[in-house]
Design a protein around this motif. Structure first.
Motif, short mmCIF file in Angstrom:
data_model
loop_
_atom_site.label_atom_id
_atom_site.label_comp_id
_atom_site.label_asym_id
_atom_site.label_seq_id
_atom_site.Cartn_x
_atom_site.Cartn_y
_atom_site.Cartn_z
N ALA A 130 -4.72 4.57 -1.98
CA ALA A 130 -6.18 4.44 -1.83
C ALA A 130 -6.66 3.19 -2.57
CB ALA A 130 -6.89 5.68 -2.36
N LYS A 131 -6.08 2.92 -3.74
CA LYS A 131 -6.45 1.70 -4.48
C LYS A 131 -5.99 0.45 -3.73
CE LYS A 131 -7.20 3.44 -9.13
NZ LYS A 131 -7.05 3.22 -10.58
N GLY A 132 -4.84 0.55 -3.07
CA GLY A 132 -4.36 -0.58 -2.25
C GLY A 132 -5.30 -0.85 -1.09
N ALA A 133 -5.74 0.22 -0.42
CA ALA A 133 -6.65 0.08 0.72
C ALA A 133 -7.99 -0.50 0.26
CB ALA A 133 -6.85 1.44 1.38
N ALA A 134 -8.48 -0.04 -0.87
CA ALA A 134 -9.77 -0.53 -1.40
C ALA A 134 -9.66 -2.00 -1.79
CB ALA A 134 -10.20 0.32 -2.60
N HIS A 135 -8.52 -2.39 -2.33
CA HIS A 135 -8.26 -3.78 -2.72
C HIS A 135 -8.32 -4.69 -1.48
CE1 HIS A 135 -6.17 -6.96 -5.13
NE2 HIS A 135 -5.63 -7.27 -3.96
N ALA A 136 -7.64 -4.26 -0.41
CA ALA A 136 -7.63 -5.06 0.83
C ALA A 136 -9.06 -5.18 1.38
CB ALA A 136 -6.71 -4.41 1.86
N GLU A 137 -9.75 -4.06 1.39
CA GLU A 137 -11.13 -4.00 1.90
C GLU A 137 -12.05 -4.93 1.11
OE1 GLU A 137 -12.30 -1.90 4.33
OE2 GLU A 137 -14.47 -2.18 4.01
N SER A 138 -12.01 -4.83 -0.21
CA SER A 138 -12.96 -5.60 -1.03
C SER A 138 -12.68 -7.10 -0.98
CB SER A 138 -12.95 -5.11 -2.48
OG SER A 138 -11.75 -5.53 -3.12
N ARG A 139 -11.43 -7.47 -0.73
CA ARG A 139 -11.08 -8.89 -0.65
C ARG A 139 -10.98 -9.39 0.79
NH1 ARG A 139 -9.83 -6.72 -5.01
NH2 ARG A 139 -9.64 -7.81 -7.01
N LYS A 140 -11.36 -8.53 1.74
CA LYS A 140 -11.29 -8.88 3.17
C LYS A 140 -9.89 -9.37 3.56
CE LYS A 140 -16.13 -9.13 3.43
NZ LYS A 140 -16.31 -7.69 3.11
N LEU A 141 -8.89 -8.69 3.00
CA LEU A 141 -7.51 -9.00 3.38
C LEU A 141 -7.13 -8.17 4.60
CD1 LEU A 141 -5.72 -8.59 -0.10
CD2 LEU A 141 -6.49 -10.73 0.98
N ASP A 142 -6.21 -8.67 5.38
CA ASP A 142 -5.58 -7.86 6.41
C ASP A 142 -4.69 -6.84 5.68
OD1 ASP A 142 -3.89 -6.80 8.31
OD2 ASP A 142 -3.32 -8.75 9.18
N ALA A 143 -5.04 -5.56 5.77
CA ALA A 143 -4.32 -4.54 5.00
C ALA A 143 -2.83 -4.50 5.33
CB ALA A 143 -4.94 -3.16 5.23
N HIS B 122 2.53 -5.93 -7.62
CA HIS B 122 2.98 -7.31 -7.42
C HIS B 122 1.99 -8.07 -6.54
CE1 HIS B 122 5.82 -10.58 -6.92
NE2 HIS B 122 5.82 -10.43 -5.61
N ASP B 123 1.29 -7.36 -5.67
CA ASP B 123 0.29 -7.98 -4.79
C ASP B 123 -1.08 -8.06 -5.44
OD1 ASP B 123 2.06 -8.48 -2.77
OD2 ASP B 123 1.64 -6.64 -1.67
N GLY B 124 -1.17 -7.67 -6.71
CA GLY B 124 -2.44 -7.86 -7.42
C GLY B 124 -3.38 -6.66 -7.40
N VAL B 125 -2.93 -5.53 -6.85
CA VAL B 125 -3.79 -4.34 -6.87
C VAL B 125 -3.89 -3.85 -8.33
CG1 VAL B 125 -4.06 -1.96 -6.04
CG2 VAL B 125 -3.13 -3.73 -4.52
N GLU B 126 -5.10 -3.51 -8.75
CA GLU B 126 -5.29 -3.09 -10.14
C GLU B 126 -4.85 -1.65 -10.34
OE1 GLU B 126 -9.00 -4.12 -12.01
OE2 GLU B 126 -8.92 -6.14 -11.14
N LEU B 127 -3.64 -1.50 -10.82
CA LEU B 127 -3.06 -0.19 -11.06
C LEU B 127 -2.55 -0.15 -12.49
CD1 LEU B 127 -0.85 -0.01 -7.82
CD2 LEU B 127 -2.82 1.45 -8.31
N GLY B 128 -2.54 1.02 -13.07
CA GLY B 128 -1.94 1.19 -14.40
C GLY B 128 -1.00 2.37 -14.34
N LYS B 129 -0.18 2.52 -15.38
CA LYS B 129 0.84 3.56 -15.30
C LYS B 129 0.26 4.96 -15.18
CE LYS B 129 3.68 4.44 -18.49
NZ LYS B 129 4.61 4.10 -19.57
N MET B 130 -0.98 5.18 -15.64
CA MET B 130 -1.57 6.50 -15.48
C MET B 130 -1.80 6.84 -14.00
SD MET B 130 -1.39 7.94 -18.32
CE MET B 130 -2.15 9.48 -17.76
#
Lengths: 171, 171
Positions: free
Chosen positions: B28-41, B157-165
């Motif tokens: 879900a964080k990956g999808a939101a990252h693509a959406e907010s940056r207008k990337l092709d998911a 690695h693609d820059g999605v803001e994730l942490g170990k939690m």
């Protein structure tokens, strides 16, 4: 016929030992890769998958500490401290060896019966408390495998020839 | 006082559920990252850490299959087949949901007592056989965490803001 039973020892110490033994073999392949291509090995040991992620050295140190501290906490003993000053493949291998010797020193009776033991662990948000089996399954094992897999992924991303059997090990 | 005991169910189904639930939140964080940056998911879902590694889609499919097949094998039942045709974040989330529903349908009595059950698994080198608890601790859990961690690492690695939690989840 006796009822089969699963022990906290069987679910922890030999599983940690397997994961760290495999990680040692993965690092050996990383070292051999650097050697055969005449690379500066510190390019691999210092590599990371993103600028604010831990480098390979730290992934290995955290994997070691997760196994060491988890064993100690389940047994209710104090874990030895290790300095986190490793920089090279041989130093990381030596760190893994130290932890493997420590893990192999536990006897089943020290860990068995810890299913419901209260385990306290420091965390950035203050001390957290887990039931022994929750600590093992929701923190210790996933955290250990996370850092071992990330170490593998860093080396794989750098072109080291690794396959998943290197991570899983052979029975 | 009763002797504490650890069950095969407690060591498997809820642990698989936690890992896949966390993986869903990571996607879900990956999808939101693509959406907010207008990337092709599909740049994210098709990404991989090295040319001959599996892309994100396949990492998620294998994590799903590991949990699904492990639950079925421990219980001695046939697992449903899933087509591996997911390409988008919503499709991957739906795959995870399908497996989560399947896992939640197991009752403890189906899995408990499988410590010493003979588990047969196809492998590239032919069928392999494990004792139930060895299958769980030396294949199912490490393999599931490996693919979940690799999915996390691809997005990180693609820059999605994730942490170990995000990987460990919150108790």
């Amino acid at each position: 016929m006796s009822t089969p039973s699963l022990s906290m020892y069987a679910a922890s110490i030999p599983v940690f030992v397997r994961a760290l033994t495999n990680l040692k073999a993965i690092l050996a392949k990383g070292a051999a890769h650097a050697e055969s291509r005449k690379l500066d090995a510190s390019v691999l040991t210092g590599d990371r998958l993103y600028p604010d992620m831990f480098p390979l050295t730290r992934q290995v140190q955290v994997a070691c500490d997760t196994a060491k501290n988890s064993a100690a906490r389940l047994a209710g003993v104090e874990a030895p401290k290790h300095a986190d000053d490793e920089r090279t493949f041989p130093e990381l291998q030596a760190r893994l060896d130290k932890v493997l010797v420590y893990l192999r020193g536990f006897e089943p009776k020290q860990i068995d019966g810890s299913e419901d033991r209260a385990i306290k662990m420091p965390s950035p948000g203050g001390e957290v408390s887990f039931r022994g089996q929750d600590y093992l399954f929701y923190f210790a094992l996933p955290n250990l495998f996370f850092h071992a897999a990330t170490a593998y992924n860093i080396l794989r991303h750098d072109g080291v020839e690794l396959g998943k059997m290197d991570f899983l090990g052979r029975p």
